[in-house]
Design a protein around this motif. Structure first.
Motif, PDB file in Angstrom:
ATOM      1  N   GLU A 190       0.846  -1.189   0.000  1.00 23.42           N
ATOM      2  CA  GLU A 190       0.000   0.000   0.000  1.00 23.42           C
ATOM      3  C   GLU A 190       0.883   1.241   0.000  1.00 23.42           C
ATOM      4  N   ARG A 191       0.629   2.151  -0.928  1.00 23.77           N
ATOM      5  CA  ARG A 191       1.411   3.378  -1.037  1.00 23.77           C
ATOM      6  C   ARG A 191       0.499   4.555  -1.367  1.00 23.77           C
ATOM      7  N   LEU A 192       0.981   5.770  -1.093  1.00 22.03           N
ATOM      8  CA  LEU A 192       0.274   6.982  -1.500  1.00 22.03           C
ATOM      9  C   LEU A 192       0.371   7.133  -3.012  1.00 22.03           C
ATOM     10  N   SER A 193      -0.574   7.871  -3.607  1.00 22.39           N
ATOM     11  CA  SER A 193      -0.632   7.991  -5.068  1.00 22.39           C
ATOM     12  C   SER A 193       0.680   8.480  -5.662  1.00 22.39           C
ATOM     13  N   ARG A 194       1.273   9.513  -5.055  1.00 24.32           N
ATOM     14  CA  ARG A 194       2.517  10.047  -5.612  1.00 24.32           C
ATOM     15  C   ARG A 194       3.646   9.018  -5.557  1.00 24.32           C
ATOM     16  N   ASP A 195       3.638   8.188  -4.511  1.00 25.58           N
ATOM     17  CA  ASP A 195       4.670   7.165  -4.384  1.00 25.58           C
ATOM     18  C   ASP A 195       4.424   6.006  -5.349  1.00 25.58           C
ATOM     19  N   ILE A 196       3.151   5.753  -5.669  1.00 27.78           N
ATOM     20  CA  ILE A 196       2.828   4.725  -6.654  1.00 27.78           C
ATOM     21  C   ILE A 196       3.373   5.139  -8.019  1.00 27.78           C
ATOM     22  N   VAL A 197       3.113   6.385  -8.406  1.00 26.73           N
ATOM     23  CA  VAL A 197       3.599   6.898  -9.691  1.00 26.73           C
ATOM     24  C   VAL A 197       5.122   6.846  -9.727  1.00 26.73           C
ATOM     25  N   ARG A 198       5.769   7.312  -8.644  1.00 22.07           N
ATOM     26  CA  ARG A 198       7.227   7.328  -8.592  1.00 22.07           C
ATOM     27  C   ARG A 198       7.797   5.910  -8.677  1.00 22.07           C
ATOM     28  N   GLY A 199       7.138   4.966  -7.994  1.00 22.12           N
ATOM     29  CA  GLY A 199       7.621   3.595  -7.991  1.00 22.12           C
ATOM     30  C   GLY A 199       7.572   2.944  -9.357  1.00 22.12           C
TER      31      GLY A 199
ATOM     32  N   HIS B  44      -5.816   4.111   9.233  1.00 25.06           N
ATOM     33  CA  HIS B  44      -4.526   4.319   9.895  1.00 25.06           C
ATOM     34  C   HIS B  44      -3.710   5.418   9.215  1.00 25.06           C
ATOM     35  N   GLU B  45      -2.765   5.991   9.938  1.00 24.40           N
ATOM     36  CA  GLU B  45      -1.871   7.005   9.391  1.00 24.40           C
ATOM     37  C   GLU B  45      -1.098   6.435   8.207  1.00 24.40           C
ATOM     38  N   GLY B  46      -0.967   7.237   7.153  1.00 21.79           N
ATOM     39  CA  GLY B  46      -0.243   6.796   5.974  1.00 21.79           C
ATOM     40  C   GLY B  46      -1.117   6.148   4.927  1.00 21.79           C
TER      41      GLY B  46
ATOM     42  N   THR C  19      -3.848   5.840   1.997  1.00 18.01           N
ATOM     43  CA  THR C  19      -4.131   6.733   0.875  1.00 18.01           C
ATOM     44  C   THR C  19      -5.399   7.537   1.098  1.00 18.01           C
ATOM     45  N   LEU C  20      -6.458   6.880   1.561  1.00 15.86           N
ATOM     46  CA  LEU C  20      -7.746   7.557   1.708  1.00 15.86           C
ATOM     47  C   LEU C  20      -7.702   8.629   2.792  1.00 15.86           C
ATOM     48  N   LEU C  21      -7.088   8.342   3.932  1.00 17.49           N
ATOM     49  CA  LEU C  21      -7.013   9.338   5.001  1.00 17.49           C
ATOM     50  C   LEU C  21      -6.218  10.556   4.543  1.00 17.49           C
ATOM     51  N   THR C  22      -5.109  10.327   3.858  1.00 19.71           N
ATOM     52  CA  THR C  22      -4.299  11.432   3.344  1.00 19.71           C
ATOM     53  C   THR C  22      -5.106  12.272   2.364  1.00 19.71           C
ATOM     54  N   PHE C  23      -5.850  11.605   1.488  1.00 15.92           N
ATOM     55  CA  PHE C  23      -6.684  12.273   0.482  1.00 15.92           C
ATOM     56  C   PHE C  23      -7.757  13.138   1.157  1.00 15.92           C
ATOM     57  N   LEU C  24      -8.444  12.588   2.149  1.00 17.55           N
ATOM     58  CA  LEU C  24      -9.503  13.337   2.833  1.00 17.55           C
ATOM     59  C   LEU C  24      -8.940  14.534   3.592  1.00 17.55           C
ATOM     60  N   ARG C  25      -7.806  14.344   4.237  1.00 20.46           N
ATOM     61  CA  ARG C  25      -7.198  15.452   4.988  1.00 20.46           C
ATOM     62  C   ARG C  25      -6.837  16.604   4.060  1.00 20.46           C
ATOM     63  N   GLU C  26      -6.362  16.287   2.865  1.00 24.00           N
ATOM     64  CA  GLU C  26      -6.015  17.343   1.910  1.00 24.00           C
ATOM     65  C   GLU C  26      -7.236  18.182   1.562  1.00 24.00           C
ATOM     66  N   HIS C  27      -8.377  17.532   1.355  1.00 25.96           N
ATOM     67  CA  HIS C  27      -9.595  18.269   1.013  1.00 25.96           C
ATOM     68  C   HIS C  27     -10.147  19.040   2.212  1.00 25.96           C
ATOM     69  N   VAL C  28     -10.005  18.504   3.410  1.00 29.87           N
ATOM     70  CA  VAL C  28     -10.435  19.218   4.609  1.00 29.87           C
ATOM     71  C   VAL C  28      -9.589  20.474   4.802  1.00 29.87           C
ATOM     72  N   GLU C  29      -8.289  20.358   4.586  1.00 24.56           N
ATOM     73  CA  GLU C  29      -7.387  21.504   4.733  1.00 24.56           C
ATOM     74  C   GLU C  29      -7.721  22.605   3.728  1.00 24.56           C
TER      75      GLU C  29
ATOM     76  N   ILE D 297     -11.277   7.727  16.327  1.00 27.86           N
ATOM     77  CA  ILE D 297     -10.460   6.521  16.366  1.00 27.86           C
ATOM     78  C   ILE D 297     -10.013   6.194  14.946  1.00 27.86           C
ATOM     79  N   GLN D 298      -8.826   5.601  14.826  1.00 27.83           N
ATOM     80  CA  GLN D 298      -8.313   5.164  13.538  1.00 27.83           C
ATOM     81  C   GLN D 298      -8.175   3.647  13.548  1.00 27.83           C
ATOM     82  N   VAL D 299      -8.635   3.031  12.477  1.00 30.19           N
ATOM     83  CA  VAL D 299      -8.645   1.569  12.387  1.00 30.19           C
ATOM     84  C   VAL D 299      -7.952   1.138  11.093  1.00 30.19           C
ATOM     85  N   SER D 300      -7.904  -0.167  10.869  1.00 27.96           N
ATOM     86  CA  SER D 300      -7.082  -0.676   9.766  1.00 27.96           C
ATOM     87  C   SER D 300      -7.857  -1.172   8.554  1.00 27.96           C
TER      88      SER D 300
END
Length: 305
Positions: free
Chosen positions: A128-137, A197-199, A201-211, A221-224
């Motif tokens: 599992e990776r973030l979108s930018r890391d998937i592209v880079r990989g 959980h932290e890291g 993809t979906l949580l990172t994506f949602l936080r960006e839109h909230v910001e 609570i954060q779950v897996s």
């Protein structure tokens, strides 16, 4: 200048490991033998490739450049082997996949189970990776293929769209939002969320839109997994945003209310990204064909950049 393929593969193992010892173990060498081969490689190139200290090893700028080339060289060697193993057949090989949260936790396990059950010679490394890391990989050869959702900025890669999903809001029965036909992200921020959980993809994506709204996402609570989010929502712990495909499945066994998310970015186009489809080993092409809709030929969905 002569390069030993075994040395290049060893260097990749060490660069991708937290220590020389672990990298040597992956290459089936003793730490002393691995160290000697790396020193010989540094001598040949007349430059330092690794920083060594008590905490482990770190790749130097010159080492980063060598790592990039080494990955591409070894990938081409793997392609060559594949072409001459049953003429590129799909019954053997190793597939490296970088994917987003939904792919890793939802639909890929079932797809891979069926795919691998009839191909005992194929192995898979799924991360599992973030979108930018998937592209880079995929670009640097660390991954054979990537699976992402949403718009793709991937110059130099082929993009193969294979399905569409939507993000939806899950709330418990009787929740103030349960009677709404649709809600905006901002409306949901008045309530505590259940997040991944932290890291992820979906949580990172949602936080960006909230910001972008100038707000903060209140996580109780954060779950897996999406199943765990739904169980928390059903118990009244909070609300959660998940893919509609997961919402439909878990709603069959839990008391939940699904509310449409009225945001343009809630529509998630799922895509496979690769460097060059025709150059991939037969096993990777076969997996991609398994994921693609029956009516769509994978080779026609390229992105010229």
């Amino acid at each position: 200048m002569h390069f030993d393929l075994a040395d290049l593969r060893l260097f990749i193992h060490i660069a991708e490991s937290p220590s020389l010892t672990q990298g040597a173990r992956r290459a089936f060498l003793s730490p002393a033998a691995a160290s000697a081969r790396i020193k010989a490689l540094e001598g040949q190139l007349e430059t330092r490739l690794l920083y060594r200290d008590s905490r482990g090893v770190e790749v130097t700028p010159a080492g980063e450049r060598l790592l990039q080339h080494a990955r591409l060289i070894m990938r081409q060697v793997d392609y060559l082997k594949s072409e001459f193993t049953q003429y590129g057949g799909d019954s053997s090989g190793h597939i490296r996949i970088f994917a987003n949260t939904t792919a890793v936790t939802e639909f890929l396990p079932e797809v891979l189970a069926k795919f691998l059950s009839v191909r005992p010679g194929v192995t898979v490394d799924l991360q599992e990776r973030l979108s930018r890391d998937i592209v880079r990989g995929v670009l640097d050869g660390t991954s054979d293929m990537g699976i992402i959702a949403g718009p793709v900025e991937a110059s130099g890669l082929q993009v193969l769209h294979f399905s569409t999903d939507h993000l939806v809001l899950m709330v418990p029965v009787g929740h103030p939002l349960s009677g709404q036909a649709s809600v905006t992200l901002e409306q949901t921020l008045a309530y505590q969320h259940i997040g991944l959980h932290e890291g992820s993809t979906l949580l990172t994506f949602l936080r960006e839109h909230v910001e972008r709204l100038g707000k903060q996402l209140s996580l109780r609570i954060q779950v897996s997994s999406f199943e765990a989010i739904c169980r928390m929502v059903e118990a009244g712990v909070g609300i959660g945003i998940i893919p509609e495909s997961a919402a439909l499945r878990h709603s069959r066994t839990m008391q939940l209310v699904t509310v449409k998310l009225d945001e343009s970015w809630a529509v998630r186009e799922r895509s496979i990204i690769v460097r060059e489809l025709e150059a991939l080993p037969g096993s990777v092409r076969a997996l991609i064909a398994t994921l693609m809709p029956a009516s769509q030929e994978p080779s026609i969905a390229g992105n010229p950049g």
